[in-house]
Scaffold this active site. Structure first.
Site, PDB file in Angstrom:
ATOM      1  N   SER A  31       0.821  -1.206   0.000  1.00 24.82           N
ATOM      2  CA  SER A  31       0.000   0.000   0.000  1.00 24.82           C
ATOM      3  C   SER A  31       0.854   1.253   0.000  1.00 24.82           C
ATOM      4  O   SER A  31       0.573   2.220  -0.715  1.00 24.82           O
ATOM      5  CB  SER A  31      -0.929  -0.001   1.216  1.00 24.82           C
ATOM      6  OG  SER A  31      -1.813  -1.094   1.179  1.00 24.82           O
ATOM      7  N   ARG A  35       1.404   3.873  -3.358  1.00 19.90           N
ATOM      8  CA  ARG A  35       1.065   5.287  -3.158  1.00 19.90           C
ATOM      9  C   ARG A  35       2.295   6.157  -3.370  1.00 19.90           C
ATOM     10  O   ARG A  35       2.208   7.238  -3.976  1.00 19.90           O
ATOM     11  CB  ARG A  35       0.490   5.494  -1.750  1.00 19.90           C
ATOM     12  CG  ARG A  35      -0.953   5.042  -1.594  1.00 19.90           C
ATOM     13  CD  ARG A  35      -1.354   4.951  -0.132  1.00 19.90           C
ATOM     14  NE  ARG A  35      -2.794   4.689   0.037  1.00 19.90           N
ATOM     15  CZ  ARG A  35      -3.362   3.513  -0.135  1.00 19.90           C
ATOM     16  NH1 ARG A  35      -2.613   2.463  -0.467  1.00 19.90           N
ATOM     17  NH2 ARG A  35      -4.669   3.367   0.042  1.00 19.90           N
ATOM     18  N   ARG A 131     -14.369  -6.364 -11.146  1.00 17.46           N
ATOM     19  CA  ARG A 131     -14.223  -5.539  -9.950  1.00 17.46           C
ATOM     20  C   ARG A 131     -14.690  -4.111 -10.240  1.00 17.46           C
ATOM     21  O   ARG A 131     -14.427  -3.564 -11.319  1.00 17.46           O
ATOM     22  CB  ARG A 131     -12.773  -5.550  -9.462  1.00 17.46           C
ATOM     23  CG  ARG A 131     -12.286  -6.946  -9.102  1.00 17.46           C
ATOM     24  CD  ARG A 131     -10.866  -6.952  -8.589  1.00 17.46           C
ATOM     25  NE  ARG A 131     -10.754  -6.285  -7.293  1.00 17.46           N
ATOM     26  CZ  ARG A 131      -9.605  -6.134  -6.647  1.00 17.46           C
ATOM     27  NH1 ARG A 131      -8.476  -6.572  -7.185  1.00 17.46           N
ATOM     28  NH2 ARG A 131      -9.579  -5.533  -5.472  1.00 17.46           N
ATOM     29  N   SER A 177     -15.358   0.302  -2.177  1.00 13.87           N
ATOM     30  CA  SER A 177     -13.909   0.305  -1.997  1.00 13.87           C
ATOM     31  C   SER A 177     -13.420   1.689  -1.586  1.00 13.87           C
ATOM     32  O   SER A 177     -13.724   2.680  -2.258  1.00 13.87           O
ATOM     33  CB  SER A 177     -13.202  -0.107  -3.294  1.00 13.87           C
ATOM     34  OG  SER A 177     -11.797   0.012  -3.155  1.00 13.87           O
ATOM     35  N   GLU A 325      -8.752  -6.738   4.964  1.00 19.24           N
ATOM     36  CA  GLU A 325      -7.719  -7.573   4.367  1.00 19.24           C
ATOM     37  C   GLU A 325      -7.162  -8.604   5.345  1.00 19.24           C
ATOM     38  O   GLU A 325      -6.533  -9.587   4.946  1.00 19.24           O
ATOM     39  CB  GLU A 325      -6.586  -6.709   3.829  1.00 19.24           C
ATOM     40  CG  GLU A 325      -5.829  -5.937   4.894  1.00 19.24           C
ATOM     41  CD  GLU A 325      -5.015  -4.804   4.297  1.00 19.24           C
ATOM     42  OE1 GLU A 325      -3.821  -4.728   4.612  1.00 19.24           O
ATOM     43  OE2 GLU A 325      -5.560  -3.998   3.531  1.00 19.24           O
ATOM     44  N   HIS A 352     -13.435  -8.211  -3.705  1.00 18.64           N
ATOM     45  CA  HIS A 352     -11.971  -8.148  -3.735  1.00 18.64           C
ATOM     46  C   HIS A 352     -11.405  -9.083  -4.808  1.00 18.64           C
ATOM     47  O   HIS A 352     -12.083  -9.396  -5.783  1.00 18.64           O
ATOM     48  CB  HIS A 352     -11.423  -8.462  -2.349  1.00 18.64           C
ATOM     49  CG  HIS A 352     -11.417  -7.271  -1.436  1.00 18.64           C
ATOM     50  ND1 HIS A 352     -10.392  -6.978  -0.562  1.00 18.64           N
ATOM     51  CD2 HIS A 352     -12.322  -6.283  -1.273  1.00 18.64           C
ATOM     52  CE1 HIS A 352     -10.671  -5.870   0.100  1.00 18.64           C
ATOM     53  NE2 HIS A 352     -11.835  -5.432  -0.308  1.00 18.64           N
ATOM     54  N   ARG A 397      -4.284 -13.849  -0.290  1.00 19.42           N
ATOM     55  CA  ARG A 397      -4.629 -13.976   1.126  1.00 19.42           C
ATOM     56  C   ARG A 397      -5.363 -15.291   1.415  1.00 19.42           C
ATOM     57  O   ARG A 397      -5.337 -15.772   2.546  1.00 19.42           O
ATOM     58  CB  ARG A 397      -5.432 -12.763   1.577  1.00 19.42           C
ATOM     59  CG  ARG A 397      -4.651 -11.460   1.386  1.00 19.42           C
ATOM     60  CD  ARG A 397      -5.105 -10.361   2.309  1.00 19.42           C
ATOM     61  NE  ARG A 397      -4.504  -9.089   1.922  1.00 19.42           N
ATOM     62  CZ  ARG A 397      -3.282  -8.680   2.262  1.00 19.42           C
ATOM     63  NH1 ARG A 397      -2.510  -9.454   2.998  1.00 19.42           N
ATOM     64  NH2 ARG A 397      -2.821  -7.500   1.873  1.00 19.42           N
TER      65      ARG A 397
END
Length: 460
Positions: A31, A35, A131, A177, A325, A352, A397
């Site tokens: 993340s 960014r 998505r 989201s 998450e 997701h 995940r």
């Protein structure tokens, strides 16, 4: 313990031979890395991102920015560190961007493309087209951009950049989201009128990720008024301004630490994650509280975070709206707990990488579990589990959740463990190293000379 291969179609998840006792250095935050790349691309001067995560999602982001004209050079430190030098340039099309199935790439970059000069085409994996992107697409149109998506509100699409964007006030329903909000905020300083964004939905998931976006914008020199500072509820304002090139070191990905910390809890052992920050906006920091409630003991020192299991795993009732998450690993631990667990606030996980709620229920139940979906989460009742195939649906995940179950259940076969490369490159080696009690560190590739980053040989 035998080191079983990850090359087979199904990876045999190792069963723990006893209480684990290991130090695991997890790689950098996805993340933060993605960014940082976007903000550096918007800056008026070169910047550095040190110890970035190198994974499928971050490589897709870097390659996408390169396709639009941004120069990103890489230097590797023999001691295991890596730095990316980002040299911003006038972004342009025509370009084609492969987003894979990365939410940050498919949502963060259309606003960037709107500021480029020329058309930018966005394509991705099959799941990516399912998505939602409507929040970003509709907002960009309101702000003055031209976007062709044939009415899908999803990929594939083309953004026809005009070199600038009017900006101004816009309303977005980000219930699906939080990335809809982060995507617009990250490019907001470059809009001619800045940005005033109002969230209109009933719920807003993953608030820590929005706080992370705001904090990183401010580090880059942006002026942001956010609800977290006592501002108007559900309204963010970004003033038009130039962004500064920064030298940023990426913290470890705390969410990626979840399966390793879970191993300490499940086996009654101890795992240390070096570099755990004392202050962070990462959602993974919530693991300290969750796993303490489930029977562990956490301590943060200068060395990092150490979680020690008590030998028992307790059931939990938790609203995971802000930290969705973490749900797959928490659900796996709950399936091994001493009572019924209820996880709520996570209906958005159905959108997701896969429908995570349905997938978790189906796969844990396939091992003999008792998991039912609720309107906004999961109800998990512990039952004796057995071995079997755990499908991952190309969701990283799901794969790490399966590995956690395999610690206590013999014969768990994980389909496509390589999907962990999305955020945890070399996961099987880190996992087996932890179980062997090794001081495990992620593989960083071939070393290069390291000195003054300005004078080192680099590759674009």
């Amino acid at each position: 313990m035998t080191d079983r291969t990850e090359q087979a179609p199904f990876w045999p998840a190792p069963t723990a031979p006893g209480a684990v006792d290991a130090t695991v250095m997890v790689p950098g935050s996805k993340s933060v890395t993605n960014r940082a790349l976007v903000l550096a691309a918007h800056s008026t001067e070169p910047g550095w991102v040190r110890r970035p995560l190198r994974s499928r999602d971050t490589v897709l982001m870097a390659d996408a920015l390169r396709a639009m004209g941004v120069q990103i050079d890489e230097v590797v430190n023999p001691a295991g560190g890596e730095a990316w030098r980002i040299i911003p340039a006038g972004m342009h099309g025509p370009a084609t961007v492969d987003v894979g199935n990365a939410g940050t790439v498919m949502r963060f970059l259309p606003p960037v493309a709107a500021l480029a000069d020329g058309p930018v085409r966005f394509e991705g994996d099959a799941r990516a087209s399912e998505r939602p992107l409507h929040g970003v697409i509709d907002a960009l149109r309101e702000l003055g951009a031209r976007v062709d998506d044939e009415g899908r509100g999803a990929l594939p699409l083309t953004v026809h950049g005009a070199g600038s964007l009017a900006g101004g006030a816009v309303e977005v329903d980000a219930s699906a989201s939080s990335q809809f909000i982060s995507a617009l905020l990250l490019s907001g300083p470059r809009f001619n009128k800045g940005l005033e964004l109002r969230h209109t939905g009933r719920t807003l998931p993953s608030l820590p990720h929005i706080r992370m976006t705001v904090d990183m914008l401010r580090i880059a020199g942006a002026k942001v008024d956010a609800p977290q500072d006592g501002g108007t509820r559900d309204v963010w304002r970004v003033a038009p301004s130039a962004l500064l090139g920064r030298d940023l070191t990426v913290d470890p990905d705390l969410s990626s630490a979840a399966p390793f910390l879970a191993a300490a809890l499940v086996t009654g052992g101890r795992v240390t994650i070096p570099g755990w920050p004392r202050r962070t906006t990462q959602p993974g920091d919530r693991l300290r509280r969750l796993f303490t409630e489930m029977g562990g003991f956490c301590e943060v020192t200068d060395r990092g975070l150490t979680l020690t299991g008590s030998g028992r795993v307790h059931a939990i009732t938790a609203d995971l709206r802000e930290v969705g998450e973490l749900t797959p690993v928490v659900a796996a631990v709950a399936a091994l707990a001493d009572g019924e667990s209820v996880l709520s606030g996570i209906a958005h996980l159905r959108l997701h990488e896969t429908d995570r709620l349905s997938a978790l229920a189906k796969e844990i139940n396939g091992l003999g579990g008792d998991v039912t979906e609720t309107e906004d989460g999961l109800r998990i009742r512990p039952t004796p589990l057995h071995g079997g195939v755990f499908h991952t649906y190309e969701d990283h995940r799901l794969a790490t959740a399966a590995a956690v179950l395999g610690l206590a259940v013999d014969g768990v076969e994980v389909e496509n463990v390589a999907t962990t490369g999305k955020t945890l490159p070399d996961f099987p080696r880190l996992w087996t190293g932890m179980l062997a009690g090794a001081d495990t560190r992620p593989f960083t590739g071939a070393a290069r000379p390291w000195g003054d980053p300005e004078t080192n040989e680099t590759r674009g």
